[in-house]
Design a protein around this motif. Structure first.
Motif, PDB file in Angstrom:
ATOM      1  N   ILE A  12      -2.156   8.830 -13.183  1.00  0.00           N
ATOM      2  CA  ILE A  12      -3.756   8.975 -13.440  1.00  0.00           C
ATOM      3  C   ILE A  12      -3.811  10.451 -14.373  1.00  0.00           C
ATOM      4  CG2 ILE A  12      -5.882   9.900 -12.013  1.00  0.00           C
ATOM      5  CD1 ILE A  12      -4.542   8.475  -9.746  1.00  0.00           C
ATOM      6  N   ALA A  13      -3.259  11.159 -14.199  1.00  0.00           N
ATOM      7  CA  ALA A  13      -3.261  12.459 -15.194  1.00  0.00           C
ATOM      8  C   ALA A  13      -2.819  12.180 -16.592  1.00  0.00           C
ATOM      9  CB  ALA A  13      -2.232  13.633 -14.529  1.00  0.00           C
ATOM     10  N   ARG A  14      -1.798  11.451 -16.823  1.00  0.00           N
ATOM     11  CA  ARG A  14      -1.578  10.958 -18.303  1.00  0.00           C
ATOM     12  C   ARG A  14      -2.801  10.190 -19.073  1.00  0.00           C
ATOM     13  NH1 ARG A  14       3.577   7.240 -19.080  1.00  0.00           N
ATOM     14  NH2 ARG A  14       1.869   5.676 -18.884  1.00  0.00           N
ATOM     15  N   ASP A  15      -3.622   9.700 -18.343  1.00  0.00           N
ATOM     16  CA  ASP A  15      -4.649   9.131 -18.963  1.00  0.00           C
ATOM     17  C   ASP A  15      -5.457  10.403 -19.608  1.00  0.00           C
ATOM     18  OD1 ASP A  15      -4.659   6.473 -18.397  1.00  0.00           O
ATOM     19  OD2 ASP A  15      -5.630   6.519 -16.595  1.00  0.00           O
ATOM     20  N   ARG A  54      -9.072   1.998 -13.482  1.00  0.00           N
ATOM     21  CA  ARG A  54      -7.916   2.402 -13.024  1.00  0.00           C
ATOM     22  C   ARG A  54      -7.958   1.906 -11.179  1.00  0.00           C
ATOM     23  NH1 ARG A  54      -5.119   1.921 -17.359  1.00  0.00           N
ATOM     24  NH2 ARG A  54      -4.545   3.751 -18.208  1.00  0.00           N
ATOM     25  N   LEU A  55      -8.986   2.351 -10.931  1.00  0.00           N
ATOM     26  CA  LEU A  55      -9.486   1.878  -9.428  1.00  0.00           C
ATOM     27  C   LEU A  55      -9.048   0.142  -9.231  1.00  0.00           C
ATOM     28  CD1 LEU A  55     -12.191   3.951  -8.504  1.00  0.00           C
ATOM     29  CD2 LEU A  55     -10.367   3.791  -7.100  1.00  0.00           C
ATOM     30  N   LEU A  56      -9.669  -0.468 -10.370  1.00  0.00           N
ATOM     31  CA  LEU A  56      -9.536  -1.796 -10.341  1.00  0.00           C
ATOM     32  C   LEU A  56      -7.979  -2.450 -10.447  1.00  0.00           C
ATOM     33  CD1 LEU A  56     -12.748  -2.768 -12.358  1.00  0.00           C
ATOM     34  CD2 LEU A  56     -12.353  -3.532  -9.657  1.00  0.00           C
ATOM     35  N   LYS A  57      -7.133  -1.291 -11.121  1.00  0.00           N
ATOM     36  CA  LYS A  57      -5.788  -1.675 -11.381  1.00  0.00           C
ATOM     37  C   LYS A  57      -4.870  -1.654  -9.804  1.00  0.00           C
ATOM     38  CE  LYS A  57      -5.401  -2.174 -15.948  1.00  0.00           C
ATOM     39  NZ  LYS A  57      -5.246  -3.506 -16.507  1.00  0.00           N
ATOM     40  N   LEU A  58      -5.495  -0.826  -8.954  1.00  0.00           N
ATOM     41  CA  LEU A  58      -4.877  -0.730  -7.788  1.00  0.00           C
ATOM     42  C   LEU A  58      -5.430  -1.480  -6.841  1.00  0.00           C
ATOM     43  CD1 LEU A  58      -5.124   3.360  -7.620  1.00  0.00           C
ATOM     44  CD2 LEU A  58      -3.088   1.904  -7.451  1.00  0.00           C
ATOM     45  N   SER A  59      -6.932  -1.855  -7.057  1.00  0.00           N
ATOM     46  CA  SER A  59      -7.409  -3.088  -6.042  1.00  0.00           C
ATOM     47  C   SER A  59      -8.307  -3.666  -6.741  1.00  0.00           C
ATOM     48  CB  SER A  59      -8.044  -2.053  -4.848  1.00  0.00           C
ATOM     49  OG  SER A  59      -8.502  -2.983  -3.928  1.00  0.00           O
ATOM     50  N   PRO A  60      -8.123  -5.009  -7.503  1.00  0.00           N
ATOM     51  CA  PRO A  60      -8.876  -5.515  -8.312  1.00  0.00           C
ATOM     52  C   PRO A  60     -10.104  -5.944  -7.828  1.00  0.00           C
ATOM     53  CG  PRO A  60      -6.675  -6.310  -8.355  1.00  0.00           C
ATOM     54  CD  PRO A  60      -6.936  -5.703  -7.069  1.00  0.00           C
ATOM     55  N   ASP A  61     -10.625  -5.992  -6.435  1.00  0.00           N
ATOM     56  CA  ASP A  61     -11.771  -6.562  -6.005  1.00  0.00           C
ATOM     57  C   ASP A  61     -12.546  -5.441  -5.484  1.00  0.00           C
ATOM     58  OD1 ASP A  61     -11.667  -9.137  -6.829  1.00  0.00           O
ATOM     59  OD2 ASP A  61     -10.635  -9.870  -5.000  1.00  0.00           O
ATOM     60  N   ASP A  70       0.752  -1.166   0.146  1.00  0.00           N
ATOM     61  CA  ASP A  70      -0.103   0.068   0.186  1.00  0.00           C
ATOM     62  C   ASP A  70       0.630   1.369   0.041  1.00  0.00           C
ATOM     63  OD1 ASP A  70      -2.348  -1.481  -0.065  1.00  0.00           O
ATOM     64  OD2 ASP A  70      -2.779  -1.235   1.907  1.00  0.00           O
ATOM     65  N   ASP A  71       2.017   1.427   0.552  1.00  0.00           N
ATOM     66  CA  ASP A  71       2.683   2.477   0.680  1.00  0.00           C
ATOM     67  C   ASP A  71       4.135   2.278  -0.193  1.00  0.00           C
ATOM     68  OD1 ASP A  71       1.528   4.366   2.368  1.00  0.00           O
ATOM     69  OD2 ASP A  71       2.206   3.145   4.052  1.00  0.00           O
ATOM     70  N   GLU A  72       4.127   1.168  -1.058  1.00  0.00           N
ATOM     71  CA  GLU A  72       5.417   0.924  -1.865  1.00  0.00           C
ATOM     72  C   GLU A  72       4.956   1.675  -3.012  1.00  0.00           C
ATOM     73  OE1 GLU A  72       7.011  -3.319  -0.649  1.00  0.00           O
ATOM     74  OE2 GLU A  72       5.765  -3.112  -2.373  1.00  0.00           O
ATOM     75  N   LEU A  73       3.599   1.935  -3.419  1.00  0.00           N
ATOM     76  CA  LEU A  73       3.277   2.706  -4.568  1.00  0.00           C
ATOM     77  C   LEU A  73       3.702   4.003  -4.331  1.00  0.00           C
ATOM     78  CD1 LEU A  73      -0.694   1.831  -4.575  1.00  0.00           C
ATOM     79  CD2 LEU A  73       0.780   1.379  -6.444  1.00  0.00           C
ATOM     80  N   PRO A  74       4.313   4.739  -5.549  1.00  0.00           N
ATOM     81  CA  PRO A  74       5.063   5.965  -5.667  1.00  0.00           C
ATOM     82  C   PRO A  74       3.797   7.049  -5.798  1.00  0.00           C
ATOM     83  CG  PRO A  74       5.464   4.956  -7.728  1.00  0.00           C
ATOM     84  CD  PRO A  74       4.582   3.780  -6.740  1.00  0.00           C
ATOM     85  N   LEU A  75       3.788   7.756  -4.661  1.00  0.00           N
ATOM     86  CA  LEU A  75       2.412   8.664  -4.512  1.00  0.00           C
ATOM     87  C   LEU A  75       2.458   9.503  -5.623  1.00  0.00           C
ATOM     88  CD1 LEU A  75       0.122   9.578  -3.003  1.00  0.00           C
ATOM     89  CD2 LEU A  75       1.355  11.074  -1.765  1.00  0.00           C
ATOM     90  N   LEU A  76       3.681  10.588  -5.868  1.00  0.00           N
ATOM     91  CA  LEU A  76       3.720  11.621  -6.980  1.00  0.00           C
ATOM     92  C   LEU A  76       3.741  10.779  -8.301  1.00  0.00           C
ATOM     93  CD1 LEU A  76       4.038  14.533  -7.813  1.00  0.00           C
ATOM     94  CD2 LEU A  76       6.597  13.796  -7.742  1.00  0.00           C
ATOM     95  N   ASP A  77       4.363   9.878  -8.749  1.00  0.00           N
ATOM     96  CA  ASP A  77       4.381   9.343  -9.978  1.00  0.00           C
ATOM     97  C   ASP A  77       2.922   8.605 -10.289  1.00  0.00           C
ATOM     98  OD1 ASP A  77       6.953  10.061 -10.395  1.00  0.00           O
ATOM     99  OD2 ASP A  77       7.908   8.147 -10.306  1.00  0.00           O
ATOM    100  N   ILE A 101      -5.067   7.060  -0.940  1.00  0.00           N
ATOM    101  CA  ILE A 101      -4.989   8.259  -1.215  1.00  0.00           C
ATOM    102  C   ILE A 101      -5.234   8.316  -2.851  1.00  0.00           C
ATOM    103  CG2 ILE A 101      -3.665  10.449  -1.869  1.00  0.00           C
ATOM    104  CD1 ILE A 101      -1.973   9.773   0.804  1.00  0.00           C
ATOM    105  N   LEU A 102      -4.550   7.510  -3.558  1.00  0.00           N
ATOM    106  CA  LEU A 102      -4.899   7.390  -5.039  1.00  0.00           C
ATOM    107  C   LEU A 102      -6.280   6.993  -5.290  1.00  0.00           C
ATOM    108  CD1 LEU A 102      -1.301   5.862  -5.573  1.00  0.00           C
ATOM    109  CD2 LEU A 102      -2.000   8.071  -6.582  1.00  0.00           C
ATOM    110  N   MET A 103      -6.674   6.003  -4.596  1.00  0.00           N
ATOM    111  CA  MET A 103      -8.052   5.531  -4.840  1.00  0.00           C
ATOM    112  C   MET A 103      -9.120   6.718  -4.586  1.00  0.00           C
ATOM    113  SD  MET A 103      -7.870   1.619  -3.647  1.00  0.00           S
ATOM    114  CE  MET A 103      -9.547   1.078  -4.184  1.00  0.00           C
TER     115      MET A 103
END
Length: 281
Positions: A30-33, A218-225, A18-25, A191-193
């Protein structure tokens, strides 16, 4: 031009802690979409620049309140980051490149900027997924200091926090233990979700089904269920005419939540899809 700051791959994010996800990147991902030509390296460098400009001020032997005051004065007065009170529901407030360019955001996007800058300066600022209005927190000797990035990073008292939380708790004011639970640090995934849920909600209100489907995906990419993301992507697919994807998502939603409050509505949608009630893509 070679990308000097590659962003993460959506397909790997679910495997990270959960905290290994790079927050800024990941926020830039998300913005690049929405902005395919986004200059990730440029925006990451801009955050570094903010921290570098502050560092000399903080190298002096000053106490924590003075350090926070200097950081907030720089970000919210000199640079001019502010809450977008006029167009709070503008999706641009949730895309980090737009927040940096326009200096306007909502609580959570401003919090990400404040957290990323402050962490670069060696201060462990965390997000707080407070009901209704995202906040940040910093551990101090006698507890935690809670700050409001939407209001120029000002401290929020315990009494004000109770008052803000009360409407979300059936009108009841939280006791000390409840308040501490509410103020627990939000993980990067949380935070990202929350950022993606904000976007999904805005696009649902507008009936922008392609962007609803994208945000839910994208939510499902972060948390599939994530059940609500499956439902919303399925309903968006139905509106877009993608019957097969809609059926799969809505069926999976009912598997995850067999007693969902909207059980009848989702079942009806599935029956219509099964009988060819949706356009086929």
């Amino acid at each position: 031009m070679t990308n000097t700051h590659p962003l993460p791959d959506w397909n790997t994010l679910a495997t990270l802690g959960d905290d290994e996800l790079p927050l800024l990147d990941t926020a830039l991902l998300i913005a690049r979409d929405e902005y395919p030509d986004l200059d990730a390296a440029g925006y990451a460098a801009q955050v570094d620049t903010y921290a570098a400009a502050l560092r000399p001020q903080l190298e002096q032997d000053i106490d924590l309140p003075a350090r926070l005051t200097a950081i907030n004065r720089y970000l919210f007065e000199e640079i001019g980051f502010a809450g977008n009170n006029v167009q709070y529901d503008d999706p641009r407030n949730s895309y980090l490149n737009e927040v940096v360019d326009r200096k306007l955001g909502i609580p959570i996007s401003l919090a990400v900027i404040q957290m990323e800058v402050t962490r670069r300066l060696g201060m462990p600022l965390d997000g707080v997924s407070f009901p209704g209005h995202f906040l940040v927190r910093l551990p101090v000797d006698d507890g935690i200091l809670v700050l409001d990035p939407y209001n120029k990073g000002r401290p929020v008292s315990a009494d004000e926090l109770r008052e803000r939380a009360s409407p979300h708790l059936g009108g009841q004011s939280p006791d000390d233990q409840q308040l501490l639970q509410i103020l627990a640090p939000a993980t990067h995934r949380m935070i990202l979700m929350r950022m993606l849920r904000n976007l999904k909600g805005l696009y649902l209100e507008r009936g922008d089904w392609e962007r609803v489907a994208r945000s839910a995906d994208r939510l499902l990419k972060l948390s599939p269920d994530t059940a609500e993301a499956l439902r919303d992507r399925g309903l968006a697919y139905r509106e877009m005419g993608y019957a097969k994807g809609a059926r799969e998502d809505l069926a999976r939603y009912l598997q995850l939540l067999p007693e969902a409050e909207d059980l009848d509505a989702v079942r009806t949608a599935l029956i219509e899809l099964g009988s060819g009630g949706a356009r086929l893509n």
